[in-house]
Design a protein around this motif. Sequence first.
Motif, mmCIF file in Angstrom:
data_model
loop_
_atom_site.group_PDB
_atom_site.id
_atom_site.type_symbol
_atom_site.label_atom_id
_atom_site.label_comp_id
_atom_site.label_asym_id
_atom_site.label_seq_id
_atom_site.Cartn_x
_atom_site.Cartn_y
_atom_site.Cartn_z
ATOM 1 N N LYS A 173 -26.242 -78.423 38.066
ATOM 2 C CA LYS A 173 -27.084 -77.513 38.364
ATOM 3 C C LYS A 173 -26.841 -76.428 39.240
ATOM 4 N N LYS A 174 -25.755 -76.462 39.990
ATOM 5 C CA LYS A 174 -24.968 -75.475 40.707
ATOM 6 C C LYS A 174 -24.462 -74.434 39.658
ATOM 7 N N LYS A 175 -23.968 -75.155 38.781
ATOM 8 C CA LYS A 175 -23.162 -74.241 37.836
ATOM 9 C C LYS A 175 -24.066 -73.505 37.060
ATOM 10 N N VAL A 176 -25.389 -73.756 36.826
ATOM 11 C CA VAL A 176 -26.360 -73.145 36.161
ATOM 12 C C VAL A 176 -26.668 -71.769 36.865
ATOM 13 N N LEU A 177 -26.827 -72.007 38.327
ATOM 14 C CA LEU A 177 -26.956 -70.639 39.070
ATOM 15 C C LEU A 177 -25.942 -69.915 39.025
ATOM 16 N N ILE A 178 -24.759 -70.496 39.181
ATOM 17 C CA ILE A 178 -23.324 -69.559 39.300
ATOM 18 C C ILE A 178 -23.327 -68.936 37.768
#
Length: 492
Positions: free
Chosen positions: A428-433
């Motif tokens: 999920k954090k990679k999606v935001l990055i």
Amino acid sequence: MSTIKVTNLTFAYDGSFDNIFENVSFQIDTDWKLGFTGRNGRGKTTFLNLLLGRYEYSGTISAQVQFEYFPYPIENKERITAEIIQEMIPDYMHWELLREFSFLQMDEEVLERPFATLSNGEQTKVLLAALFLKENSFLLIDEPTNHLDMGARKLVSDYLQTKSGFILVSHDRAFLDNCVDHILSINKTNIEIQKGNFSTWWENKERQDNYELAENERLKKDIRRLSESAKRTSNWSHEVEKTKNGTRNSGSKVDKGYVGHKAAKMMKRAKSLEQRQHAAIEEKSKLLKNVEQGDTLKIAPLAYHKDRLVELVDVAIFYGDKQVTSGIRFSVSQGERIALSGKNGSGKSSILKLICGEDVRYTGTFRKGSQLKISYVSQDTSHLQGNLTDYARSNGLDESLFKAILRKLDFSRVQFEKDMAAFSGGQKKKVLIAKSLCERAHLYVWDEPLNFIDVISRMQIEELLLEHAPTILFVEHDSEFCKNIATKVIEL
């Protein structure tokens, strides 16, 4: 001292055609301090759940210890902390708990407070202190560093350094180096254990990867050379064979026996070359199975027409009627990579939100450049749901670029079809990055961007920021990342 033996472990989730683990075997000494590493989505938490007996699997896991999981699941966090500990360990000795508290610099008074009122760091310390009181237990500690500030991370790491008998999932390199003596790594095709800390393991991995890459290049050249040689020799053999029915220049008959023997000899040589070629291909196929392709990421920041983008002078931040910080004074100029540092609750996220235009109560002077474009990565990922295609379209992103970035961050194509709500915390954090990297901005504002993100992806992001040098203001508690990236640190 005893051992935990894993033999021929195979596991896949219901409805999945791909095994997460396949015929995995190894053993662990229960006195070891194991750091557990691997890219997001490889199955670290799944493996911990298998040890806890939460899923059915084939193979065997044998152990003479009980497994305890951190974080301990607490249904009602409004209860008094002492009651929660009593539920966790009914027969604990109070003096033993206070001894653990002293190691963690915790006051006894937290026991009388509702658990929900404790900070993230206090909750982490309380649960670790309680779990280590359990006799004959082996702790499975799943990402304790998320949302802990640097001071709390150092304290918890020092505490774990005095303990033994645990598996620790963490992506913080300095944290792992300080408190583990073995590394358990989930690679692309296997699970392996090495003695040493994270840095030792990483050096060995880089050495092995470099050897395999060099060997792979050598074998590729050999295969090309052998292939061309075998083809050339085979063609010569056919040409010689054709002369069996021809005549010499003098008009005499060709010696068919001699020509046939020569053609057969050349064909045999061609076959030998082909066999060596196939052997080289087979040897090559054994390489690169665990080489992590940390592909280079890119970003295209915008240039602003002025050097100074943001300025704060004597700013104070308020939560309701409570002032949480004051006297904040700093500016952000083009090309700077600024780390905003301070304890949890010191107002770091509020300052970022203020700069991004959210409604934050403050006093003092705050200036922001007109028409300044900002790309923001929030701590919160709870809003992510639906598929990646719809997410890209709704946020005005170039879908092919967005997905290409995710591929470089180790997303499999299968992930593109899934609902984001089912992604791991790191995914999920990679999606935001990835969204932020797609956005052309003058200033990138990232709030704890590395929570849950695996070490290799952290290194990719470091390389990106160093190579492309965007102007960035960030909050991050990974000390190694801050040391490598920040051109300036603002301490609150």
